[in-house]
Structures are given as C-alpha cells and as structure tokens.
Design a protein around this motif. Sequence first.
Motif, PDB file in Angstrom:
ATOM      1  N   GLU A  25       0.867  -1.173   0.000  1.00 16.29           N
ATOM      2  CA  GLU A  25       0.000   0.000   0.000  1.00 16.29           C
ATOM      3  C   GLU A  25       0.906   1.227   0.000  1.00 16.29           C
ATOM      4  O   GLU A  25       1.767   1.365   0.867  1.00 16.29           O
ATOM      5  N   ILE A  26       0.729   2.108  -0.965  1.00 16.02           N
ATOM      6  CA  ILE A  26       1.522   3.334  -1.044  1.00 16.02           C
ATOM      7  C   ILE A  26       0.870   4.354  -0.116  1.00 16.02           C
ATOM      8  O   ILE A  26      -0.269   4.765  -0.326  1.00 16.02           O
ATOM      9  N   LEU A  27       1.604   4.766   0.920  1.00 13.86           N
ATOM     10  CA  LEU A  27       1.093   5.732   1.893  1.00 13.86           C
ATOM     11  C   LEU A  27       1.442   7.164   1.517  1.00 13.86           C
ATOM     12  O   LEU A  27       0.695   8.087   1.854  1.00 13.86           O
ATOM     13  N   ALA A  28       2.600   7.344   0.887  1.00 19.12           N
ATOM     14  CA  ALA A  28       3.034   8.695   0.509  1.00 19.12           C
ATOM     15  C   ALA A  28       4.025   8.593  -0.643  1.00 19.12           C
ATOM     16  O   ALA A  28       4.765   7.619  -0.756  1.00 19.12           O
ATOM     17  N   ARG A  29       4.030   9.636  -1.453  1.00 17.38           N
ATOM     18  CA  ARG A  29       5.002   9.765  -2.550  1.00 17.38           C
ATOM     19  C   ARG A  29       5.763  11.066  -2.339  1.00 17.38           C
ATOM     20  O   ARG A  29       5.177  12.083  -1.990  1.00 17.38           O
ATOM     21  N   ASN A  30       7.039  10.995  -2.564  1.00 15.99           N
ATOM     22  CA  ASN A  30       7.903  12.174  -2.457  1.00 15.99           C
ATOM     23  C   ASN A  30       7.698  12.902  -1.136  1.00 15.99           C
ATOM     24  O   ASN A  30       7.538  14.127  -1.103  1.00 15.99           O
ATOM     25  N   TYR A  31       7.726  12.144  -0.048  1.00 14.33           N
ATOM     26  CA  TYR A  31       7.572  12.728   1.282  1.00 14.33           C
ATOM     27  C   TYR A  31       8.816  13.544   1.630  1.00 14.33           C
ATOM     28  O   TYR A  31       9.940  13.071   1.513  1.00 14.33           O
ATOM     29  N   ARG A  32       8.603  14.774   2.057  1.00 14.31           N
ATOM     30  CA  ARG A  32       9.696  15.674   2.425  1.00 14.31           C
ATOM     31  C   ARG A  32       9.659  15.980   3.910  1.00 14.31           C
ATOM     32  O   ARG A  32       8.598  16.244   4.473  1.00 14.31           O
ATOM     33  N   HIS A  33      10.844  15.953   4.507  1.00 16.96           N
ATOM     34  CA  HIS A  33      11.027  16.399   5.877  1.00 16.96           C
ATOM     35  C   HIS A  33      12.313  17.214   5.869  1.00 16.96           C
ATOM     36  O   HIS A  33      13.374  16.683   5.550  1.00 16.96           O
ATOM     37  N   SER A  34      12.174  18.492   6.196  1.00 13.16           N
ATOM     38  CA  SER A  34      13.323  19.400   6.088  1.00 13.16           C
ATOM     39  C   SER A  34      13.745  19.433   4.629  1.00 13.16           C
ATOM     40  O   SER A  34      12.924  19.590   3.756  1.00 13.16           O
ATOM     41  N   ARG A  35      15.019  19.202   4.386  1.00 11.90           N
ATOM     42  CA  ARG A  35      15.523  19.184   3.015  1.00 11.90           C
ATOM     43  C   ARG A  35      15.656  17.769   2.472  1.00 11.90           C
ATOM     44  O   ARG A  35      16.200  17.555   1.401  1.00 11.90           O
ATOM     45  N   ASN A  36      15.167  16.819   3.217  1.00 19.49           N
ATOM     46  CA  ASN A  36      15.320  15.417   2.841  1.00 19.49           C
ATOM     47  C   ASN A  36      14.015  14.868   2.281  1.00 19.49           C
ATOM     48  O   ASN A  36      12.933  15.299   2.658  1.00 19.49           O
ATOM     49  N   GLU A  37      14.156  13.885   1.403  1.00 15.76           N
ATOM     50  CA  GLU A  37      12.986  13.308   0.751  1.00 15.76           C
ATOM     51  C   GLU A  37      13.157  11.795   0.644  1.00 15.76           C
ATOM     52  O   GLU A  37      14.251  11.289   0.444  1.00 15.76           O
ATOM     53  N   VAL A  38      12.036  11.110   0.770  1.00 13.73           N
ATOM     54  CA  VAL A  38      11.980   9.680   0.488  1.00 13.73           C
ATOM     55  C   VAL A  38      10.938   9.512  -0.623  1.00 13.73           C
ATOM     56  O   VAL A  38       9.886  10.143  -0.598  1.00 13.73           O
ATOM     57  N   ASP A  39      11.280   8.710  -1.625  1.00 14.75           N
ATOM     58  CA  ASP A  39      10.428   8.605  -2.808  1.00 14.75           C
ATOM     59  C   ASP A  39       9.061   8.002  -2.506  1.00 14.75           C
ATOM     60  O   ASP A  39       8.040   8.545  -2.917  1.00 14.75           O
ATOM     61  N   LEU A  40       9.042   6.875  -1.811  1.00 21.14           N
ATOM     62  CA  LEU A  40       7.784   6.197  -1.515  1.00 21.14           C
ATOM     63  C   LEU A  40       7.780   5.707  -0.072  1.00 21.14           C
ATOM     64  O   LEU A  40       8.798   5.203   0.408  1.00 21.14           O
ATOM     65  N   VAL A  41       6.658   5.869   0.576  1.00 20.92           N
ATOM     66  CA  VAL A  41       6.448   5.290   1.907  1.00 20.92           C
ATOM     67  C   VAL A  41       5.323   4.282   1.732  1.00 20.92           C
ATOM     68  O   VAL A  41       4.251   4.612   1.211  1.00 20.92           O
ATOM     69  N   CYS A  42       5.579   3.043   2.163  1.00 24.01           N
ATOM     70  CA  CYS A  42       4.629   1.955   1.924  1.00 24.01           C
ATOM     71  C   CYS A  42       4.467   1.087   3.158  1.00 24.01           C
ATOM     72  O   CYS A  42       5.220   1.210   4.126  1.00 24.01           O
ATOM     73  N   ARG A  43       3.524   0.199   3.035  1.00 26.16           N
ATOM     74  CA  ARG A  43       3.363  -0.928   3.954  1.00 26.16           C
ATOM     75  C   ARG A  43       2.917  -2.109   3.114  1.00 26.16           C
ATOM     76  O   ARG A  43       2.124  -1.947   2.188  1.00 26.16           O
ATOM     77  N   HIS A  87       7.567  10.330  13.093  1.00 25.82           N
ATOM     78  CA  HIS A  87       7.203  11.298  14.124  1.00 25.82           C
ATOM     79  C   HIS A  87       5.883  11.992  13.778  1.00 25.82           C
ATOM     80  O   HIS A  87       4.976  12.093  14.618  1.00 25.82           O
ATOM     81  N   GLU A  88       5.761  12.483  12.554  1.00 22.53           N
ATOM     82  CA  GLU A  88       4.554  13.200  12.138  1.00 22.53           C
ATOM     83  C   GLU A  88       3.310  12.324  12.187  1.00 22.53           C
ATOM     84  O   GLU A  88       2.196  12.833  12.313  1.00 22.53           O
ATOM     85  N   HIS A  89       3.493  11.026  12.058  1.00 20.83           N
ATOM     86  CA  HIS A  89       2.353  10.111  12.047  1.00 20.83           C
ATOM     87  C   HIS A  89       2.193   9.351  13.362  1.00 20.83           C
ATOM     88  O   HIS A  89       1.469   8.360  13.427  1.00 20.83           O
ATOM     89  N   GLY A  90       2.867   9.836  14.411  1.00 24.92           N
ATOM     90  CA  GLY A  90       2.731   9.231  15.725  1.00 24.92           C
ATOM     91  C   GLY A  90       3.158   7.776  15.766  1.00 24.92           C
ATOM     92  O   GLY A  90       2.573   6.982  16.494  1.00 24.92           O
ATOM     93  N   ALA A  91       4.169   7.445  14.996  1.00 21.76           N
ATOM     94  CA  ALA A  91       4.586   6.045  14.876  1.00 21.76           C
ATOM     95  C   ALA A  91       6.049   5.829  15.264  1.00 21.76           C
ATOM     96  O   ALA A  91       6.677   4.887  14.790  1.00 21.76           O
ATOM     97  N   GLU A  92       6.593   6.705  16.132  1.00 15.77           N
ATOM     98  CA  GLU A  92       7.973   6.500  16.570  1.00 15.77           C
ATOM     99  C   GLU A  92       8.102   5.108  17.166  1.00 15.77           C
ATOM    100  O   GLU A  92       7.226   4.654  17.893  1.00 15.77           O
ATOM    101  N   GLY A  93       9.172   4.434  16.843  1.00 15.53           N
ATOM    102  CA  GLY A  93       9.409   3.091  17.361  1.00 15.53           C
ATOM    103  C   GLY A  93       8.733   1.988  16.556  1.00 15.53           C
ATOM    104  O   GLY A  93       8.931   0.813  16.850  1.00 15.53           O
ATOM    105  N   ALA A  94       7.934   2.358  15.561  1.00 15.73           N
ATOM    106  CA  ALA A  94       7.292   1.334  14.725  1.00 15.73           C
ATOM    107  C   ALA A  94       8.356   0.605  13.908  1.00 15.73           C
ATOM    108  O   ALA A  94       9.380   1.184  13.557  1.00 15.73           O
ATOM    109  N   PRO A  95       8.123  -0.664  13.598  1.00 16.13           N
ATOM    110  CA  PRO A  95       9.084  -1.364  12.753  1.00 16.13           C
ATOM    111  C   PRO A  95       9.151  -0.711  11.378  1.00 16.13           C
ATOM    112  O   PRO A  95       8.124  -0.286  10.834  1.00 16.13           O
ATOM    113  N   ALA A  96      10.361  -0.601  10.862  1.00 17.92           N
ATOM    114  CA  ALA A  96      10.560   0.039   9.561  1.00 17.92           C
ATOM    115  C   ALA A  96      11.780  -0.561   8.890  1.00 17.92           C
ATOM    116  O   ALA A  96      12.673  -1.089   9.551  1.00 17.92           O
TER     117      ALA A  96
END
Length: 122
Positions: A25-43, A87-96
């Motif tokens: 499941e694609i949760l986010a595309r081109n997620y930006r935090h500060s000056r950093n980006e991750v292309d896809l966030v999934c589960r 952090h923004e999604h209240g998931a600190e400590g979640a497996p990743a």
Amino acid sequence: MATTNDIGDRGEEIAAAHLDGAGYEILARNYRHSRNEVDLVCRETGAEEYVFVEVKTRSGTGFGAPEASITAKKRAALQHAARGYLHEHGAEGAPARFDVVAVMLTGGPPEVQHYENAFWAD
C-alpha cells in the motif's frame, strides 16, 4: 529527449505500480522532511512495518547500476526523512525498513529490481 527529472518520475511511477502489484500500500510519494525526501512510503498489506523506498532509475549503464548510486550521505538523508515521517504520524518506534527499487529503461520493457532491507538505519 527526456530530462533526468522525466526519467526519475517515470521510474517512480513504474516502481509504485510494481510495489502495488506486489501487495504494498503506497502511503506517501515524495515525502519531504526538512531538506530530505523519500520517494515512496509503503506498507505491505496487513503488515505493521513501514517501508521507506528509494527509487533509482537509469536509461543506460554508462553510470553503473541504479542501486550503486546510493551513497552514505543519501542513506543518512533517507533515515532523517523516515524519522520525520514516523514522528509526524505518531509512529515513533514502529518497525521500519529501507528498500531500494532499481528501474532500468533501455528501450524495451522496464527492468525492475526490488531490494528489500537494502541497508540498515544507523
């Protein structure tokens, strides 16, 4: 002639379609935090683990394999963005984990390689 951005955008679309077809499941595309980006966030469907995906696309082999271009600096930037997302999604400590999807566009059908757990967070 396609620009580098065009090639990257096409690669991200191909990677997202590949992951979707593989049960992610694609949760986010081109997620930006500060000056950093991750292309896809999934589960993966039904899983609790977040998957942060870097997509690397090449239209030829002149610069080496796509996945070979992920430097220590890029890995650190991805980790920073992932921490921000959690952090923004209240998931600190979640497996990743961090995956890489390499896409080769050489004139025929795209070649897609998915590397799960491509590197570990520091």
